[in-house]
Scaffold this motif. Structure first.
Motif, short mmCIF file in Angstrom:
data_model
loop_
_atom_site.label_atom_id
_atom_site.label_comp_id
_atom_site.label_asym_id
_atom_site.label_seq_id
_atom_site.Cartn_x
_atom_site.Cartn_y
_atom_site.Cartn_z
N PHE A 4 1.03 -1.05 -0.04
CA PHE A 4 -0.22 -0.11 -0.03
C PHE A 4 0.52 1.41 0.16
N TYR A 5 1.60 0.64 -0.57
CA TYR A 5 2.78 2.59 -0.68
C TYR A 5 3.81 2.30 -1.96
N HIS A 6 3.28 3.43 -2.56
CA HIS A 6 3.72 3.45 -3.67
C HIS A 6 4.76 4.70 -3.79
N ILE A 7 6.02 5.60 -4.23
CA ILE A 7 6.17 6.52 -4.42
C ILE A 7 6.58 6.99 -6.22
N PRO A 8 5.75 8.29 -6.13
CA PRO A 8 4.36 8.96 -7.69
C PRO A 8 6.24 9.10 -8.53
N PRO A 9 6.31 8.37 -9.09
CA PRO A 9 7.79 8.47 -10.58
C PRO A 9 8.04 9.70 -10.74
N SER A 10 7.20 9.97 -10.85
CA SER A 10 7.62 12.51 -11.27
C SER A 10 6.50 12.94 -10.65
N ALA A 11 5.94 14.42 -9.87
CA ALA A 11 4.91 14.50 -9.28
C ALA A 11 5.02 16.39 -9.25
N ALA A 12 4.21 16.80 -9.82
CA ALA A 12 4.25 18.37 -10.03
C ALA A 12 3.14 18.78 -8.87
N ASP A 175 12.54 28.07 -34.27
CA ASP A 175 11.70 28.70 -34.17
C ASP A 175 10.31 28.94 -34.01
N ILE A 176 10.68 27.84 -32.51
CA ILE A 176 8.71 27.91 -32.10
C ILE A 176 9.21 26.44 -31.10
N GLY A 177 8.59 27.00 -30.07
CA GLY A 177 8.54 26.34 -28.94
C GLY A 177 7.79 25.32 -28.17
N LEU A 178 7.66 24.35 -27.14
CA LEU A 178 6.53 24.40 -26.67
C LEU A 178 6.86 24.01 -25.35
N PHE A 179 5.45 23.42 -24.49
CA PHE A 179 5.81 23.40 -23.25
C PHE A 179 4.80 22.66 -22.47
N SER A 180 4.40 21.86 -21.45
CA SER A 180 3.46 20.70 -21.05
C SER A 180 3.16 20.93 -19.51
N LEU A 181 1.40 21.16 -19.48
CA LEU A 181 1.69 21.41 -18.09
C LEU A 181 0.51 20.07 -17.90
N ASP A 182 1.00 19.13 -18.36
CA ASP A 182 0.51 17.64 -17.66
C ASP A 182 0.63 17.41 -16.42
N ARG A 183 -0.23 16.60 -16.17
CA ARG A 183 0.07 16.18 -14.66
C ARG A 183 1.27 15.65 -14.67
N GLY A 184 2.60 16.21 -13.30
CA GLY A 184 3.81 14.76 -13.73
C GLY A 184 4.92 15.78 -14.10
N LYS A 185 4.25 16.73 -15.32
CA LYS A 185 5.60 17.60 -15.69
C LYS A 185 6.09 19.25 -14.88
N ASN A 186 7.09 20.02 -15.56
CA ASN A 186 8.23 20.88 -14.36
C ASN A 186 6.91 21.57 -13.75
N PHE A 187 5.25 21.65 -14.08
CA PHE A 187 4.52 22.12 -13.30
C PHE A 187 3.06 22.28 -13.54
N LEU A 249 -8.04 5.50 -14.08
CA LEU A 249 -6.67 6.64 -14.09
C LEU A 249 -6.31 6.94 -14.84
N GLY A 250 -5.61 5.38 -15.47
CA GLY A 250 -4.37 5.73 -16.15
C GLY A 250 -3.33 5.74 -15.73
N VAL A 251 -2.91 6.16 -14.49
CA VAL A 251 -1.90 6.98 -13.93
C VAL A 251 -0.37 5.85 -14.05
N GLY A 252 0.41 6.55 -14.73
CA GLY A 252 2.16 6.69 -14.91
C GLY A 252 2.05 6.23 -16.57
N GLY A 253 0.81 5.01 -17.14
CA GLY A 253 0.90 4.74 -17.92
C GLY A 253 0.87 5.38 -19.54
N THR A 254 1.36 4.74 -20.25
CA THR A 254 1.18 5.85 -21.59
C THR A 254 0.96 4.76 -22.71
N PHE A 255 0.16 6.04 -23.25
CA PHE A 255 -1.13 5.41 -24.59
C PHE A 255 -0.33 5.94 -25.52
N TYR A 256 -1.27 5.55 -26.86
CA TYR A 256 -0.56 6.13 -28.15
C TYR A 256 -2.23 6.12 -28.62
#
Ligand SMILES: *Cc1c(COP(=O)(O)O)cnc(C)c1O
Length: 397
Positions: A4-12, A175-187, A249-256
């Protein structure tokens, strides 16, 4: 104790004060969108910042804009590393363009630049270096390679927000750039994306698309607020264990998937970013400190192979290789925060239907062997020490 203990691999983290401002955003007590946009333009020293519903949506909009600017139907290929986040090829397909791959360098997880010149052609519209795990891609080298050709560089800094390279911030180097503000990104703003560019012509094209985008309804903004409340609680190891084991919930999964919405960001999300500068600084400071710690601990420890990156950068996760780790040990260490990503190289995503799909041996082997350690602010010193000690013990066997 590991049950019952799982440390998140990434978190913001999202704090109570953020929720409060998000609610004010929902009620339109303040124009957080404009505030956020202006702060971004100032921080990145950039003429135009645009706020979108996700990083994927941002990338799709960018690609459509670049395709229109190129005004050449045969320029419909986008070059990406054969190992990266699945959202990158998904955005290319969503924009109606073709995915072209280049193998990677396993010491940097960036392009293998020796292969790049032969991969770029007359059909190449854009190249997307991805600065995976916050390790800045070598964009100067890329610029030298494409010099004189009409190829755009999209600086995907979804995992490198706030990381600077030779005095320039990741995301602003192309020329152009992007950021993500999804869960687990830098914030995070639960979900969200940012486009930044100094180029007037590109900004104009992006603006045209923006005016035709859907907006979040009040109901969907309310859902964002509820999700923000859940995220603000869930990052503790006990609750994260429940979330990680909760189907759907799809926590931590990678889907296409190419089925994501293209919307402009809502004021409720922008409310969550009310003091993003402070949050980004403190989160990245923790990432930097953890990155330094890992490099120091693993220096001279031959069983663990680290990246040739910058030991002073703020890694989003800390990538490394450790040979011969068994499944049972892997599962135990995952509860302590270790993670594997991404599940496979891009050419092996079935939906993309790549024909001769064994052309990217490094990307494919990295996807099987790469491990990551947490660097986020909720990862405390005693958990960190425990994880490193266990890895060293495995490495000695
Ligand atoms: C997360 C990510 C994206 C997509 O961002 P979303 O907000 O999740 O859509 C794009 N590129 C990279 C490198 C990423 O890590």
């Amino acid at each position: 104790m590991t049950y019952f203990y799982h440390i998140p691999p990434s978190a913001a983290p999202i704090y109570l004060k953020d929720i409060h401002n998000s609610l004010r955003g929902l009620l339109y007590a303040e124009d957080y969108l404009q505030k956020f946009q202006r702060e971004l333009e100032e921080y990145f020293q950039i003429r135009n910042a645009f706020l979108i519903s996700s990083g994927r949506a941002a990338l799709t909009i960018i690609l459509r804009a670049l395709f229109r600017i190129a005004a050449d139907d045969s320029k419909n290929e986008v070059l990406i590393p054969a190992y990266t986040c699945y959202s990158v090829p998904a955005s290319i397909i969503r924009a109606g363009l073709k995915v072209r791959l280049c193998d990677i360098d396993q010491n940097t997880l960036d392009f293998d630049y020796s292969l790049l010149p032969d991969t770029i052609s007359e059909r190449t519209l854009a190249v997307i270096p991805c600065s995976l795990f916050g390790i800045p891609s070598d964009i100067e080298r890329l610029q030298n390679i494409i010099a004189g050709r009409k190829v755009f560089i999209i600086d995907d800094a979804a995992q490198a927000m706030g990381v600077s390279v030779n005095g320039r911030l990741a995301g602003t180097r192309g020329d152009i750039g992007l950021f993500s503000l999804d869960r687990g990104k830098n914030f995070t703003t639960v979900e969200g994306g940012i486009i930044v560019t100094n180029r007037v012509d590109i900004a104009e094209e992006v603006k045209k698309t923006l005016s035709s985008l859907d907006e979040y309804t009040k109901v969907s903004q309310f859902v964002i607020l509820i999700k923000a409340i859940i995220i603000s609680q869930i990052l503790r190891p006990f609750l994260y264990w429940i979330a990680a084991n909760f189907p759907g919930l799809g926590v931590g999964g990678t889907f296409y998937s190419t089925r994501f919405s293209l919307k402009s960001m809502s004021n409720t999300q922008a409310g969550l970013a009310w003091n993003w500068l402070e949050k980004l600084a403190s989160f990245n400071l923790a990432r930097k400190e953890n990155t330094e710690y890992y490099y120091k601990e693993f220096a001279g420890f031959r069983a663990v192979r680290c990246m040739k990156g910058n030991p002073e950068a703020a890694y989003h996760r800390f990538p490394f290789f450790l040979n011969g780790i068994k499944n049972k040990e892997m599962n135990r260490l995952k509860l302590l925060g270790m993670s594997q990503r991404y599940p496979d190289s891009i050419d092996h995503i079935p939906e993309l239907k790549f024909q001769n799909n064994n052309n990217y041996p490094v990307a494919s082997s990295v996807s099987k062997k790469l491990l990551c350690l947490p660097t986020h602010i909720y990862f405390n010193k005693s958990s960190r020490q425990k994880l490193v000690q266990q890895l060293k013990k495995l490495g000695r066997n």
